[in-house]
Design a protein around this motif. Structure first.
Motif, PDB file in Angstrom:
ATOM      1  N   GLY A   9      50.961  53.968  63.874  1.00  0.00           N
ATOM      2  CA  GLY A   9      51.210  54.875  64.979  1.00  0.00           C
ATOM      3  C   GLY A   9      50.401  56.157  65.008  1.00  0.00           C
ATOM      4  N   THR A  10      50.153  56.789  63.868  1.00  0.00           N
ATOM      5  CA  THR A  10      49.453  58.071  63.881  1.00  0.00           C
ATOM      6  C   THR A  10      48.158  57.991  63.077  1.00  0.00           C
ATOM      7  N   GLY A  41      44.936  57.156  58.221  1.00  0.00           N
ATOM      8  CA  GLY A  41      43.970  57.711  57.273  1.00  0.00           C
ATOM      9  C   GLY A  41      44.464  57.630  55.837  1.00  0.00           C
ATOM     10  N   LEU A  42      45.763  57.862  55.636  1.00  0.00           N
ATOM     11  CA  LEU A  42      46.327  57.793  54.292  1.00  0.00           C
ATOM     12  C   LEU A  42      46.325  56.349  53.783  1.00  0.00           C
ATOM     13  N   VAL A  43      46.635  55.390  54.634  1.00  0.00           N
ATOM     14  CA  VAL A  43      46.580  53.981  54.233  1.00  0.00           C
ATOM     15  C   VAL A  43      45.164  53.617  53.802  1.00  0.00           C
ATOM     16  N   LYS A  44      44.178  54.056  54.547  1.00  0.00           N
ATOM     17  CA  LYS A  44      42.784  53.786  54.201  1.00  0.00           C
ATOM     18  C   LYS A  44      42.429  54.461  52.879  1.00  0.00           C
ATOM     19  N   THR A  94      56.466  59.015  57.192  1.00  0.00           N
ATOM     20  CA  THR A  94      55.122  58.514  56.885  1.00  0.00           C
ATOM     21  C   THR A  94      55.205  57.381  55.873  1.00  0.00           C
ATOM     22  N   TRP A  95      56.037  57.575  54.834  1.00  0.00           N
ATOM     23  CA  TRP A  95      56.211  56.523  53.821  1.00  0.00           C
ATOM     24  C   TRP A  95      56.722  55.244  54.462  1.00  0.00           C
ATOM     25  N   MET A  96      57.698  55.357  55.359  1.00  0.00           N
ATOM     26  CA  MET A  96      58.268  54.181  56.009  1.00  0.00           C
ATOM     27  C   MET A  96      57.200  53.439  56.813  1.00  0.00           C
TER      28      MET A  96
END
Length: 200
Positions: free
Chosen positions: A39-40, A45-48, A152-154
């Motif tokens: 979604g955001t 960016g954090l997943v990447k 964000t964690w979810m």
């Protein structure tokens, strides 16, 4: 004898690099699809970033030919374990000739995250409690990030572990590649599995 051992290590490295290249190509395709559904932009960016760290650790372990924990120049402290990716002095002197880093090249070399606290490394099994590793158990290196908003964690857990809701976990913080210290708090410490201890 030493020559044969080194040759075996070289083959391990070559085989692992070929496997990493194939896995990398597949993960890039899957990764772009998954990231595009998050979604955001900050969460994507954090997943990447987590994926980039995982790739860096896989490359490092391939070059070293042994588990991350066994390559450290000193006892594990969570920080040294991360800094081996860009600081060769954190690697055992006898293994430094194998180091071909820096392995993590995506941002300035620091464990501080611009939005979500600090990165470190911890070790544990893949059970619900991330139990202490033993010589006979499976053992993993987990990248941790200290201050991740629960929402964000979810979203990260849903993308990485639950295939966007099509493969829901019974207990999200106790299963899969993405874990949390406690879903009863906000923010949480995120745990992301980056390496498995080789069995041979």
């Amino acid at each position: 004898t030493m020559f044969k051992l080194n040759q075996k290590g070289a083959m391990f490295g070559l085989d692992a690099r070929v496997a990493l290249a194939i896995m990398g190509a597949i993960s890039i395709i899957a990764g772009y699809y998954s990231i595009s559904r998050i979604g955001t932009a900050r969460t994507a960016g954090l997943v990447k970033e987590l994926s980039n760290y995982e790739e860096a650790f896989l490359g490092y372990q391939s070059d070293m030919g042994t588990f991350l924990l066994f390559t450290l120049n000193g006892a594990s402290n969570g920080v040294r374990d991360l800094e081996v990716l860009w600081d060769q002095s954190e690697v055992l002197a006898g293994l430094r000739k194998r180091w071909s880093g820096p392995y993590y090249k995506y941002k300035s070399y620091t464990r501080d995250h611009s939005d979500y606290g600090e990165f470190s490394i911890t070790y544990g099994q893949a059970d619900a409690n991330l139990s202490t590793c033993t010589s006979s158990s499976s053992c993993y290196a987990w990248l941790t990030l200290s201050d991740v908003p629960l929402e964000t964690w979810m979203e990260i857990n849903e993308a990485v572990d639950e295939a966007f809701g099509s493969d829901a976990e019974a207990s999200a913080d106790e299963e899969g590649k993405v874990r949390a210290d406690s879903l009863g708090s906000d923010p949480v410490t995120l745990y992301y599995r980056v390496l498995e201890r080789p069995t041979n």
